[in-house]
Motif scaffolding. Structure first.
Motif, PDB file in Angstrom:
ATOM      1  N   ASP A  68       0.851  -1.304  -0.028  1.00 35.72           N
ATOM      2  CA  ASP A  68      -0.172   0.186  -0.012  1.00 35.72           C
ATOM      3  C   ASP A  68       0.872   1.027   0.176  1.00 35.72           C
ATOM      4  O   ASP A  68       1.518   1.605   1.068  1.00 35.72           O
ATOM      5  CB  ASP A  68      -0.956   0.087   1.265  1.00 35.72           C
ATOM      6  CG  ASP A  68      -1.862   1.122   1.200  1.00 35.72           C
ATOM      7  OD1 ASP A  68      -1.870   2.129   0.652  1.00 35.72           O
ATOM      8  OD2 ASP A  68      -2.855   1.203   2.132  1.00 35.72           O
ATOM      9  N   LEU A  69       0.886   2.038  -1.018  1.00 36.77           N
ATOM     10  CA  LEU A  69       1.887   2.797  -1.297  1.00 36.77           C
ATOM     11  C   LEU A  69       1.576   4.324  -0.335  1.00 36.77           C
ATOM     12  O   LEU A  69       2.407   5.245  -0.212  1.00 36.77           O
ATOM     13  CB  LEU A  69       1.649   3.546  -2.584  1.00 36.77           C
ATOM     14  CG  LEU A  69       2.039   2.528  -3.841  1.00 36.77           C
ATOM     15  CD1 LEU A  69       2.364   3.223  -5.047  1.00 36.77           C
ATOM     16  CD2 LEU A  69       3.495   1.981  -3.596  1.00 36.77           C
ATOM     17  N   GLU A  70       0.440   4.273   0.500  1.00 33.59           N
ATOM     18  CA  GLU A  70      -0.118   5.271   1.501  1.00 33.59           C
ATOM     19  C   GLU A  70       0.505   4.753   2.616  1.00 33.59           C
ATOM     20  O   GLU A  70       0.190   5.431   3.646  1.00 33.59           O
ATOM     21  CB  GLU A  70      -1.581   5.721   1.388  1.00 33.59           C
ATOM     22  CG  GLU A  70      -1.821   6.085  -0.102  1.00 33.59           C
ATOM     23  CD  GLU A  70      -3.292   6.421  -0.070  1.00 33.59           C
ATOM     24  OE1 GLU A  70      -4.172   6.351   0.888  1.00 33.59           O
ATOM     25  OE2 GLU A  70      -3.765   7.223  -0.782  1.00 33.59           O
ATOM     26  N   SER A  71       0.970   3.720   2.945  1.00 29.31           N
ATOM     27  CA  SER A  71       1.404   3.116   4.178  1.00 29.31           C
ATOM     28  C   SER A  71       2.889   2.717   4.436  1.00 29.31           C
ATOM     29  O   SER A  71       3.189   1.894   3.615  1.00 29.31           O
ATOM     30  CB  SER A  71       0.564   2.123   4.531  1.00 29.31           C
ATOM     31  OG  SER A  71       1.085   0.949   5.631  1.00 29.31           O
ATOM     32  N   ASP A  72       3.727   3.608   5.326  1.00 25.93           N
ATOM     33  CA  ASP A  72       5.042   3.386   5.382  1.00 25.93           C
ATOM     34  C   ASP A  72       4.935   1.708   5.813  1.00 25.93           C
ATOM     35  O   ASP A  72       6.207   0.957   5.352  1.00 25.93           O
ATOM     36  CB  ASP A  72       5.595   4.261   6.256  1.00 25.93           C
ATOM     37  CG  ASP A  72       5.773   5.737   5.885  1.00 25.93           C
ATOM     38  OD1 ASP A  72       5.781   5.830   4.552  1.00 25.93           O
ATOM     39  OD2 ASP A  72       6.076   6.608   6.297  1.00 25.93           O
ATOM     40  N   ALA A  73       4.182   1.221   6.855  1.00 26.91           N
ATOM     41  CA  ALA A  73       4.264  -0.185   7.389  1.00 26.91           C
ATOM     42  C   ALA A  73       4.207  -1.161   6.252  1.00 26.91           C
ATOM     43  O   ALA A  73       5.092  -2.065   6.257  1.00 26.91           O
ATOM     44  CB  ALA A  73       3.323  -0.031   8.565  1.00 26.91           C
ATOM     45  N   VAL A  79       9.405  -4.644   1.450  1.00 26.54           N
ATOM     46  CA  VAL A  79      10.736  -4.974   1.349  1.00 26.54           C
ATOM     47  C   VAL A  79      11.435  -6.079   2.458  1.00 26.54           C
ATOM     48  O   VAL A  79      12.131  -6.760   1.823  1.00 26.54           O
ATOM     49  CB  VAL A  79      11.372  -3.497   1.966  1.00 26.54           C
ATOM     50  CG1 VAL A  79      12.868  -3.811   1.882  1.00 26.54           C
ATOM     51  CG2 VAL A  79      11.097  -2.272   0.963  1.00 26.54           C
ATOM     52  N   ALA A  80      10.732  -6.173   3.539  1.00 24.91           N
ATOM     53  CA  ALA A  80      11.183  -7.333   4.345  1.00 24.91           C
ATOM     54  C   ALA A  80      10.837  -8.821   3.763  1.00 24.91           C
ATOM     55  O   ALA A  80      11.811  -9.709   3.520  1.00 24.91           O
ATOM     56  CB  ALA A  80      10.543  -7.413   5.642  1.00 24.91           C
ATOM     57  N   ALA A  81       9.731  -8.818   3.329  1.00 23.63           N
ATOM     58  CA  ALA A  81       9.166  -9.919   2.755  1.00 23.63           C
ATOM     59  C   ALA A  81      10.093 -10.499   1.253  1.00 23.63           C
ATOM     60  O   ALA A  81      10.450 -11.620   1.272  1.00 23.63           O
ATOM     61  CB  ALA A  81       7.796  -9.873   2.359  1.00 23.63           C
ATOM     62  N   ILE A  82      10.431  -9.400   0.500  1.00 24.33           N
ATOM     63  CA  ILE A  82      10.991  -9.631  -0.672  1.00 24.33           C
ATOM     64  C   ILE A  82      12.453 -10.006  -0.202  1.00 24.33           C
ATOM     65  O   ILE A  82      13.118 -10.906  -1.010  1.00 24.33           O
ATOM     66  CB  ILE A  82      11.134  -8.515  -1.487  1.00 24.33           C
ATOM     67  CG1 ILE A  82       9.604  -8.036  -2.269  1.00 24.33           C
ATOM     68  CG2 ILE A  82      12.083  -8.499  -2.910  1.00 24.33           C
ATOM     69  CD1 ILE A  82       9.606  -6.826  -2.964  1.00 24.33           C
TER      70      ILE A  82
END
Length: 248
Positions: A68-73, A79-82
């Motif tokens: 979700d590009l509106e959510s930093d979390a 990023v962590a999953a990839i």
């Protein structure tokens, strides 16, 4: 788990231009692990199901990552999953959804054969073409509206695309900065200007856009694939159109 296939992550990959980019890569004979970033996982799964029906055989694999590009979390989790699922490697990042991962890009360059970073920009963002008035598109974008306020939201010379044009112009400089920052790391960076396409952008409907001269979104998908597959490597750090380098 590490893969011999090039790993591609595209934001907004379930619809519009993003979907057409995924489709163009999926039908390529070149093998990819294509990760569709989308706000709603179920929509990404629906897009994959549709694509696999249309193209039943492919050298590539598809998966969905909630982003979700509106959510930093949400982006941090993506990023962590990839990183976890692909051994800290990401070969190609396509910022189709309009956001950059900034400093999170660097850790995913390790082990990549030819890391690439793409931003999707717009032909409306070129400063050189803001003084074109002798074409239908130039009239729509560049003509000045009549005096008075408010200016309205329809017709030539309105403010309907002011924010969009300004944001994409800024994005071009973001691309140039990342091209500078990552040059010595061997990361190739571009902005892709896919052309006037009949997508859902603006919510006016594909038929209306086609009547105004918009092309099928698959044209933009093929342009992005050319960049991913090295056919535009002589134009690194530029804004590239289907058949030319876009003027600044």
């Amino acid at each position: 788990m590490a893969s011999n296939k090039e790993i591609v992550f595209i934001t907004g990959g379930n619809t519009g231009l993003g979907y057409e980019v995924v489709k163009a890569l999926y039908k390529s004979p070149r093998p990819y692990e294509i990760i569709l970033g989308c706000r709603t996982v179920s929509k990404g799964e629906e897009a994959i199901a549709t694509l696999q029906k249309e193209i039943p055989e492919s050298a590539s694999t598809l998966s969905v990552q909630q982003a979700d590009l509106e959510s930093d979390a949400s982006l941090e989790q993506a990023v962590a999953a990839i990183s976890t699922n692909h051994g800290g490697r990401l070969d190609v990042l396509i910022n189709n959804g309009g956001a950059s991962f900034d400093n999170d890009i660097a850790p995913h360059g390790r082990g990549c054969r030819a890391p690439r970073l793409l931003f999707v920009t717009s032909g409306t963002a070129t400063l050189a073409e803001t003084e074109i008035f002798d074409t239908p598109m130039g009239q729509r974008l560049n003509a000045s509206p009549p005096a008075g306020w408010p200016k309205g939201s329809a017709g030539p010379g309105t403010m309907a695309v002011t924010g969009y044009r300004s944001a994409k112009t800024g994005l071009n400089m973001v691309m140039r900065e990342w091209a500078r920052i990552l040059r010595n790391d061997g990361v190739k960076v571009w902005a892709v200007s896919p052309g006037f396409l009949a997508t859902g952008l603006g919510g006016v409907g594909a038929d209306r856009l086609k009547a105004a001269g918009a092309l099928d979104p698959s044209v933009g998908g093929e342009t992005v694939r050319e960049v991913v597959e090295g056919k535009r490597d002589g134009e690194v750090g530029k804004v590239v159109r289907r058949d030319m380098v876009q003027p600044w």
